[in-house]
Design a protein around this motif. Structure first.
Motif, short mmCIF file in Angstrom:
data_model
loop_
_atom_site.label_atom_id
_atom_site.label_comp_id
_atom_site.label_asym_id
_atom_site.label_seq_id
_atom_site.Cartn_x
_atom_site.Cartn_y
_atom_site.Cartn_z
N SER A 183 -1.47 3.19 5.42
CA SER A 183 -0.10 2.71 5.62
C SER A 183 0.51 2.25 4.29
O SER A 183 1.68 2.50 4.02
N LYS A 193 1.45 5.28 2.29
CA LYS A 193 2.66 5.90 2.85
C LYS A 193 3.90 5.08 2.48
O LYS A 193 4.92 5.64 2.09
N ALA A 194 3.80 3.76 2.58
CA ALA A 194 4.93 2.89 2.23
C ALA A 194 5.26 3.04 0.75
O ALA A 194 6.43 3.09 0.37
N ASN A 210 -6.93 2.25 7.81
CA ASN A 210 -5.57 2.42 8.33
C ASN A 210 -4.55 1.65 7.49
O ASN A 210 -3.46 2.15 7.21
N ALA A 211 -4.92 0.43 7.10
CA ALA A 211 -4.02 -0.38 6.27
C ALA A 211 -3.80 0.28 4.91
O ALA A 211 -2.68 0.31 4.40
#
Length: 172
Positions: free
Chosen positions: A65, A68-69, A61-62
């Protein structure tokens, strides 16, 4: 004969049996402890496995993320660059329009071309006529040539044009 066989050694077989029994008891205790330890290890493996799976999920998940960032940052950088280019283009357009306005302000009607209406002189102005010179205008107005030149510093006295306005010095 040897001494062992002559003596009464009836305790020797009993001692061997006792040692054997003790060895069996100790091995039974050891097996019980090993079995108990194995059960405890088995009981800890499942929760540890769950925690490892949970940690792996959080890591995935990290990473998602972070990806995506990173994409959002790249898009923001592209959008910002595009906005700056648009602003620069608009500033260029505005600068061009300002230049045109300044040129239109400085540019006077070309000689020989009629303006929108007749040229009218103000109270302290004079409109050049054919054959006029600064000296002739100064004499007609009761001023000196130096005074006429002083109030018209940007005007070339040798290139006066019919219909051009010049300033007159204040009367004394």
């Amino acid at each position: 004969m040897d001494t062992i066989s002559r003596e009464n050694n009836s305790y020797l077989p009993v001692a061997g049996v006792i040692v054997g029994v003790l060895a069996l008891v100790l091995s039974g205790v050891a097996l019980a402890k090993i079995s108990s330890a194995k059960k405890e290890i088995s009981a800890q493996v499942e929760p540890l496995s769950l925690k490892i799976d949970e940690a792996e999920g959080q890591a995935r998940n990290a990473a998602a993320s972070a990806d995506k960032a990173s994409g959002n940052i790249n898009k923001l950088a592209t959008d910002t660059q595009s906005a700056f280019q648009q602003v620069a283009q608009e500033l260029g357009n505005i600068r061009g329009e300002i230049t045109k306005v300044q040129e239109a302000k400085v540019t006077k009607a070309a000689p020989g071309k009629a303006a929108a209406g007749p040229v009218v002189a103000g109270a302290d102005e004079y409109i050049i006529k054919s054959g006029d010179t600064f000296a002739k205008i100064a004499r007609a107005q009761g001023a000196t040539l130096a005074d006429v030149q002083a109030v018209n510093p940007g005007v070339d006295a040798g290139k006066l044009k019919v219909g051009q306005k010049i300033k007159l010095p204040a009367k004394k």
